[in-house]
Design an enzyme around this catalytic site. Structure first.
Site, PDB file in Angstrom:
ATOM      1  N   GLU A 190      -3.233  -1.961  -8.403  1.00 31.84           N
ATOM      2  CA  GLU A 190      -3.524  -2.788  -9.588  1.00 31.84           C
ATOM      3  C   GLU A 190      -5.020  -2.921  -9.843  1.00 31.84           C
ATOM      4  O   GLU A 190      -5.430  -3.427 -10.883  1.00 31.84           O
ATOM      5  CB  GLU A 190      -2.862  -4.170  -9.430  1.00 31.84           C
ATOM      6  CG  GLU A 190      -3.584  -5.157  -8.515  1.00 31.84           C
ATOM      7  CD  GLU A 190      -3.357  -4.936  -7.022  1.00 31.84           C
ATOM      8  OE1 GLU A 190      -2.778  -3.901  -6.647  1.00 31.84           O
ATOM      9  OE2 GLU A 190      -3.770  -5.809  -6.234  1.00 31.84           O
ATOM     10  N   HIS A 193      -5.016  -1.213  -3.274  1.00 33.72           N
ATOM     11  CA  HIS A 193      -4.537  -2.017  -4.405  1.00 33.72           C
ATOM     12  C   HIS A 193      -4.402  -1.139  -5.649  1.00 33.72           C
ATOM     13  O   HIS A 193      -5.400  -0.919  -6.339  1.00 33.72           O
ATOM     14  CB  HIS A 193      -5.527  -3.147  -4.694  1.00 33.72           C
ATOM     15  CG  HIS A 193      -5.535  -4.200  -3.639  1.00 33.72           C
ATOM     16  ND1 HIS A 193      -4.727  -5.311  -3.687  1.00 33.72           N
ATOM     17  CD2 HIS A 193      -6.228  -4.297  -2.481  1.00 33.72           C
ATOM     18  CE1 HIS A 193      -4.939  -6.061  -2.612  1.00 33.72           C
ATOM     19  NE2 HIS A 193      -5.847  -5.464  -1.865  1.00 33.72           N
ATOM     20  N   CYS A 227      -0.944  -3.881   0.138  1.00 31.98           N
ATOM     21  CA  CYS A 227      -1.889  -4.531   1.048  1.00 31.98           C
ATOM     22  C   CYS A 227      -1.150  -5.336   2.124  1.00 31.98           C
ATOM     23  O   CYS A 227      -0.461  -4.747   2.948  1.00 31.98           O
ATOM     24  CB  CYS A 227      -2.887  -5.370   0.246  1.00 31.98           C
ATOM     25  SG  CYS A 227      -4.322  -5.868   1.206  1.00 31.98           S
TER      26      CYS A 227
END
Lengths: 213, 257
Positions: free
Chosen positions: A195, A193, A84
């Site tokens: 994650e 993202h 990001c």
């Protein structure tokens, strides 16, 4: 051999999500550190550089923590994953905050999505928030086991426009086709993202941990 | 193309999921971690926790819930209920929440939203709006913001309020129709469309979902960017996967897993 994976903490963003996801895929044999210490970053085997929020705040936080050089050295020398804002701040400059100088490691600019983009006759909302497809422009070890056009989770209003199109590793359509992933020899950086991208994101993080550029 | 999101919402009281989740094959339907994990496996695009803990002594329990879920479920997590200060937000984000939903505190102090978005970024600040229609039959439709579960009027016009919150930096609007909440007759589509067209940020429609067509209607007629539902998923009337397949068959772009 156990590897030390460092997540750079400069006070910008949800580091817990990033470190938890990496711990989840790294298992017992790797050590995961969250740090703002240049020395620990220098000693790391591989480095994850997340980030959220405004470009100017990110740059200010990096300076405040004396991290610019450590980030740049790691991005040139080690397996390095930008996420990001951790992708965006590698570029030269951003349109955000009335123009912001960035780290300047990668030629190119960060631009805001144009207003009033349409999709199916409806105005697109900004930030782009949600799951969008990533087109894998070329093969890469970090794409292993991830099908073409898999969806990942995005939250952003700005996107990178690299000067050298050869570094583009993924693109995404949101009104326009923008660069969602860049890759150089030892660096992979995503606008989305991983994650927060469920199984596909964990696969990408696992690929990063096993990557030997 | 960006997918429309489907978001299951869990009410949490004292660290336990309430309003009875009824998965037959789940060991402990009151355990937020087990329920969140199940929704993740079914393909939920995000999960929202609404902390309805009444006693302030038990407020910290939601922090532990978020910590445990965030360590095992890797999709975006939003937490609402009782978010009143920047310190509340900081603790939620540190625990692993990606976004917080601010409701009552925004009404009593709109500047709080401004402060929160400046400090943490718009991407993690959701403003939750509970609206009720106040115009009569045949009148131009108008909705106002209500608090206390729809009992207390504030006099604030819902469209103007949503616009103000976006001006103050809100990255997303979670819109609940208090007329429809719990009715299972579908979203208030006119309200959803009015808010969605009035703001530049994504709008999550909430309140009233009783079947899968309601989800499609929320996106296609209500112009919602995401749809939130509780009971149809909790009681396993439909799985998230079924909902997504139905939406895809009816022309809605969704993430199929």
């Amino acid at each position: 051999m156990p590897k030390s994976i460092v997540v750079i903490d400069y006070g910008m963003g949800n580091l817990r999500s990033v470190s938890k996801a990496i711990e989840h895929v790294a298992g017992q044999q790797h050590r995961v550190h969250v740090t703002d210490q240049p020395r620990i970053i220098r000693e790391a085997d591989r480095v994850v550089f997340p980030g959220q929020g405004a470009a100017r705040d990110c740059m200010a936080a990096l300076s405040e923590h004396h991290l610019n050089e450590a980030v740049l050295v790691a991005a040139r020398e080690k397996p390095f994953l930008g996420i990001c804002m951790g992708l965006q701040v590698l570029m030269e400059s951003s349109e955000e905050n009335g123009g912001t100088e960035l780290l300047g490691m990668i030629p190119g600019r960060v631009k805001r999505f144009p207003p009033n983009m349409l999709q199916g006759g409806r105005r697109l909302k900004i930030p782009q928030m949600g799951w969008n497809q990533v087109y894998q422009v070329r093969e890469h070890p970090l794409w292993a086991g991830i099908p073409q056009d898999t969806r990942f989770y995005f939250v952003h209003s700005y996107y990178v426009d690299p000067g050298d199109t050869r570094i583009i590793a993924g693109t995404t359509g949101f009104g326009i086709d923008f660069t969602s992933v860049i890759a150089t020899e030892n660096l992979f950086a995503t606008q989305f993202h991983p994650e927060k991208s469920a199984g596909a994101g964990l696969q990408l993080l696992s690929n990063f941990i096993n990557w030997s550029p | 193309m960006l997918a429309r999101r489907i978001i299951p919402c869990l009410d949490v009281d004292g660290g336990r999921v309430v309003k009875g989740v009824r998965f037959v094959d789940i060991r402990d339907a009151g355990d937020p971690v087990e329920v969140a994990r199940r929704y993740n496996e079914e393909g939920a695009d995000e999960i929202t926790f609404l902390d309805i803990t009444a006693s302030s002594d038990d407020r910290d329990t939601i922090i532990h819930v978020v910590e445990q879920v965030a360590a095992q479920v890797f999709i975006p997590l939003t937490v609402g209920g009782g978010i009143r200060t920047c310190e509340d937000i900081r603790r939620m984000l540190n625990a692993g929440a990606d976004k917080v939903a601010i409701n009552t505190a925004a009404i009593s102090n709109p500047e709080f939203v401004l402060e929160a978005t400046r400090r943490f970024g718009s991407q993690c600040i959701v403003v939750a709006i509970d609206a009720k229609q106040v115009s009569g039959e045949g009148e131009f439709p108008r909705w106002e913001i209500f608090t206390h579960g729809g009992r207390k009027p504030t006099g604030l016009d819902a469209v103007a309020w949503a616009q103000q919150m976006v001006e103050y930096g809100a990255g997303e609007i979670l819109l609940t129709s208090m007329d429809r909440d719990g009715t299972k007759i579908g979203f208030d589509l006119a309200l959803t469309r009015a808010i969605s067209q009035a703001v530049s940020v994504p709008v999550i429609a909430s309140g009233g979902v009783g079947n899968l067509q309601h989800l499609v209607d929320g996106v296609q007629e209500g112009e919602a960017d995401a749809v939130l539902a509780a009971s149809i998923f909790h009681f396993a009337e439909y799985s998230i996967g079924e909902a997504k397949r139905y939406m895809a068959e009816h022309g809605v772009e969704v993430r199929l897993t």
